[in-house]
Every structure is written in C-alpha cells, then in structure tokens.
Scaffold this motif. Structure first.
Motif, PDB file in Angstrom:
ATOM      1  N   ALA A 146       0.821  -1.200   0.000  1.00 30.42           N
ATOM      2  CA  ALA A 146       0.000   0.000   0.000  1.00 30.42           C
ATOM      3  C   ALA A 146       0.861   1.258   0.000  1.00 30.42           C
ATOM      4  O   ALA A 146       0.603   2.201  -0.768  1.00 30.42           O
ATOM      5  N   MET A 147       1.879   1.284   0.844  1.00 27.21           N
ATOM      6  CA  MET A 147       2.721   2.480   0.908  1.00 27.21           C
ATOM      7  C   MET A 147       3.498   2.682  -0.390  1.00 27.21           C
ATOM      8  O   MET A 147       3.662   3.810  -0.868  1.00 27.21           O
ATOM      9  N   LEU A 148       3.950   1.593  -0.980  1.00 25.69           N
ATOM     10  CA  LEU A 148       4.666   1.716  -2.256  1.00 25.69           C
ATOM     11  C   LEU A 148       3.740   2.181  -3.369  1.00 25.69           C
ATOM     12  O   LEU A 148       4.146   2.959  -4.239  1.00 25.69           O
ATOM     13  N   SER A 149       2.488   1.718  -3.342  1.00 29.80           N
ATOM     14  CA  SER A 149       1.545   2.149  -4.386  1.00 29.80           C
ATOM     15  C   SER A 149       1.238   3.634  -4.262  1.00 29.80           C
ATOM     16  O   SER A 149       1.000   4.317  -5.273  1.00 29.80           O
ATOM     17  N   ARG A 150       1.243   4.155  -3.050  1.00 24.85           N
ATOM     18  CA  ARG A 150       1.033   5.593  -2.870  1.00 24.85           C
ATOM     19  C   ARG A 150       2.193   6.381  -3.474  1.00 24.85           C
ATOM     20  O   ARG A 150       1.986   7.437  -4.080  1.00 24.85           O
ATOM     21  N   LEU A 154       2.200   9.030  -7.286  1.00 26.42           N
ATOM     22  CA  LEU A 154       2.653  10.407  -7.467  1.00 26.42           C
ATOM     23  C   LEU A 154       3.254  10.640  -8.842  1.00 26.42           C
ATOM     24  O   LEU A 154       3.295  11.773  -9.334  1.00 26.42           O
ATOM     25  N   ASP A 155       3.741   9.563  -9.463  1.00 23.80           N
ATOM     26  CA  ASP A 155       4.369   9.683 -10.782  1.00 23.80           C
ATOM     27  C   ASP A 155       3.388   9.413 -11.925  1.00 23.80           C
ATOM     28  O   ASP A 155       3.760   9.534 -13.093  1.00 23.80           O
ATOM     29  N   LYS A 156       2.166   9.027 -11.579  1.00 22.57           N
ATOM     30  CA  LYS A 156       1.201   8.663 -12.614  1.00 22.57           C
ATOM     31  C   LYS A 156       0.428   9.886 -13.096  1.00 22.57           C
ATOM     32  O   LYS A 156       0.189  10.832 -12.352  1.00 22.57           O
ATOM     33  N   ARG A 157       0.056   9.860 -14.356  1.00 22.55           N
ATOM     34  CA  ARG A 157      -0.762  10.905 -14.951  1.00 22.55           C
ATOM     35  C   ARG A 157      -1.952  10.260 -15.650  1.00 22.55           C
ATOM     36  O   ARG A 157      -1.827   9.168 -16.221  1.00 22.55           O
ATOM     37  N   ASP A 208     -10.722   9.801  -9.191  1.00 24.49           N
ATOM     38  CA  ASP A 208      -9.495  10.115  -8.466  1.00 24.49           C
ATOM     39  C   ASP A 208      -8.478   8.989  -8.647  1.00 24.49           C
ATOM     40  O   ASP A 208      -8.806   7.811  -8.455  1.00 24.49           O
ATOM     41  N   LEU A 209      -7.254   9.346  -9.015  1.00 27.89           N
ATOM     42  CA  LEU A 209      -6.204   8.331  -9.188  1.00 27.89           C
ATOM     43  C   LEU A 209      -5.940   7.551  -7.907  1.00 27.89           C
ATOM     44  O   LEU A 209      -5.471   6.402  -7.955  1.00 27.89           O
ATOM     45  N   ARG A 210      -6.227   8.127  -6.758  1.00 27.95           N
ATOM     46  CA  ARG A 210      -5.989   7.423  -5.490  1.00 27.95           C
ATOM     47  C   ARG A 210      -6.883   6.200  -5.329  1.00 27.95           C
ATOM     48  O   ARG A 210      -6.608   5.330  -4.487  1.00 27.95           O
ATOM     49  N   LEU A 211      -7.957   6.116  -6.116  1.00 24.06           N
ATOM     50  CA  LEU A 211      -8.813   4.929  -6.047  1.00 24.06           C
ATOM     51  C   LEU A 211      -8.070   3.662  -6.465  1.00 24.06           C
ATOM     52  O   LEU A 211      -8.483   2.551  -6.126  1.00 24.06           O
ATOM     53  N   ARG A 212      -6.993   3.820  -7.206  1.00 26.16           N
ATOM     54  CA  ARG A 212      -6.239   2.668  -7.697  1.00 26.16           C
ATOM     55  C   ARG A 212      -5.103   2.249  -6.756  1.00 26.16           C
ATOM     56  O   ARG A 212      -4.379   1.302  -7.050  1.00 26.16           O
ATOM     57  N   GLU A 213      -4.952   2.946  -5.657  1.00 26.69           N
ATOM     58  CA  GLU A 213      -3.922   2.554  -4.698  1.00 26.69           C
ATOM     59  C   GLU A 213      -4.296   1.246  -4.001  1.00 26.69           C
ATOM     60  O   GLU A 213      -5.480   0.935  -3.814  1.00 26.69           O
ATOM     61  N   VAL A 214      -3.303   0.482  -3.609  1.00 27.93           N
ATOM     62  CA  VAL A 214      -3.526  -0.739  -2.835  1.00 27.93           C
ATOM     63  C   VAL A 214      -4.029  -0.356  -1.446  1.00 27.93           C
ATOM     64  O   VAL A 214      -3.526   0.596  -0.834  1.00 27.93           O
TER      65      VAL A 214
END
Length: 291
Positions: A146-150, A154-157, A208-214
């Motif tokens: 989860a922390m790595l996915s966050r 940050l680098d995703k567009r 929101d891109l954060r929806l794709r975080e682990v």
C-alpha cells in the motif's frame, strides 16, 4: 411527480459534496443505489428505466463521477465509504431505505446494514457478496504494498482522449458490456480539459487516481464473517452466471453466513444490471413486493 428523466440531486456531507440523480414516482418505495469501483451513478440508468414504479436514488461515491474527491491528505479506505453512507442517509432523512449495491457498492451496503440496521429496510446485492479479506499473516506485506503504491501514484498521470467516444472505448477494454453501456459511464465519469490555442480539446476520466492505490489494510476472514452474520435485514443476491474470479471465491465462503438471503443467478456478466436490466428488475420487484 418526477417525469421520465432522472432529476439531478446533490447532497452536502461534512467535508464533501455528492452528486447523483433521482428517478421514478414521488412517494414510491425509495431505493438508494451504490455503484461499483470506478463506475458511477449512471450504471443504474438501465435499471431505473426498468423499474419506473420505484424511486431510485443513485449517487456518485466520493472520487467517482461528478462527486468531490477526498481532501489531498486522505485516501480511500473501505470503512470511510460506510461513514459516507451514514452521513448521506442522515441528510436524506427518509426513514429506513432499500439499499441496492453493485460489486463494491454491495459490500459497502452490507457493512452498513450490519452496523446501522435502523436505516436499512432491505438489501439487494448485485453480483456482490461478503467483503474483500486477506490472511492475517499478510498484514505486513499488505502495508508495504500500500505504501509503495502511494509513492508510485505520485508519478502517474491520467490518460487523455480525443473524444468522449475514445474515452468510452478505453473503458470498454476493461469491461463486460457493450459500447452503449460504456458511453453511459463516460457521459457522467469524464471531464473535458480546457484547450488552448495550440491544443485540441481532450477528455479524461474524472475518477481520483488514489482509487487505484492498494488498500493499507483488509478485514480478516473472521472479521468479515462476523460482520456479514450480523446482517438481519431481508436480502437478495442477484448473481451473474459469468462473473469475475472474486465472486467465485466469495460464494462458498459467504453465502452460508447471511441469515436472511435469497439468491437468484441470472445469465450475464458482472455488470448484469446494465446488460440485463429487465431480468434484474423483475427479481428486485418481486423481492421488494414481498417485504
């Protein structure tokens, strides 16, 4: 009386605003509809057309469709969806509701029904059972991922598309429905990016891109089973014959645990409420009439 077209509605929660629509006949039974992950309220449009004798209230969950995103320092934890729902039903203030949830929306509805039975009259799960779980021994690995996915997020567009149809076609590549249904979601779930003199207009998905975080945590199996066992309202699970792998794993684990659950299996895929709305509507109509 409402007319044949859904009416736009909005609800101010404590820190964000939810957008949605309402259909059907005023004074008819009210069904609150919760969509699945990365979908939006328009996933229930075919069902609204097939159930004109009910009021359907469909909202975009935070981070989806036209609703607000969570604040920049927040993430999308599952239990926060339950808090969103509690705030929403308090604002609606219409007494106990029929909850209809698809996929993730069904999981939110189930958890809410267990914790807040006074707000729920009945529960309809559309290709949704139980909760997502993880073994206790995977807790450390879950946290690390989860922390790595966050950090990676940050680098995703977001990708951009030259037209609304192109955005819908991209969604179609990850779906079990046709272009007509993809366009329903795209019409509510995309935004037009303002163009300058050097650049043509572009569309992008508004989610929101954060929806794709682990997720940083999961329920243990024991926790999930205990929560589902506490759902005391009458329930109906409408399951797809050609569903996703997660549902195949959930059936033997969760089906025996619901205290008051009817089960109907219909021909179709995971989004069968969009592709087979008349068959799904018939099941819901009979179930609610029997309450």
């Amino acid at each position: 009386m409402f007319d044949g077209q859904p009416q736009a509605v909005s609800f101010q929660l404590r820190q964000l605003q939810l957008q949605g629509w309402r259909s059907g006949t005023e004074g008819a039974p009210l069904c609150l509809c919760l969509h699945g992950w990365l979908d939006n309220a328009n996933s229930f449009l075919p069902l609204a057309q097939a159930l004109p004798e009910f009021q359907l209230l469909a909202v975009d969950l935070p981070g989806h469709g036209r609703s607000d995103h969570r604040s920049p320092d927040a993430h999308y934890h599952f239990l926060d969806w339950v808090d969103d729902l509690l705030q929403l039903v308090t604002v609606i203030d219409a007494g106990p509701l029929h909850l209809i949830g698809h996929s993730m929306g069904g999981m939110i509805a189930g958890a809410f029904a267990a914790a807040f039975p006074e707000y729920v009259k009945s529960l309809v799960l559309i290709d949704s059972l139980g909760l997502v779980t993880a073994p206790e021994h995977n807790t450390t690995q879950q946290l690390r991922q989860a922390m790595l996915s966050r950090q990676k997020r940050l680098d995703k567009r977001k990708p951009y598309y030259p037209s609304l149809e192109a955005a819908a076609a991209a969604r179609l590549q990850q779906s079990d429905f046709a272009m007509a249904q993809a366009m329903m979601l795209a019409e509510r779930g995309t935004e037009l990016v303002a163009a300058d003199e050097q650049q043509a207009p572009r569309w992008t998905w508004s989610a929101d891109l954060r929806l794709r975080e682990v997720s940083a945590y999961r329920f243990s199996r024991a926790q999930a089973l205990q929560l589902i066992a506490d759902i005391q309202q009458p329930g109906l699970a409408i399951l797809a014959s050609n569903s996703i792998e997660m549902m195949a794993q959930a059936k033997p684990l969760f089906l025996p645990v619901y205290p008051h659950l009817q089960v109907a299996e219909l021909t179709g895929g995971h989004h069968l409420h969009m592709t087979e709305p008349e068959a799904v509507a018939a099941q819901i109509r009979a179930f609610i009439a029997a309450q």
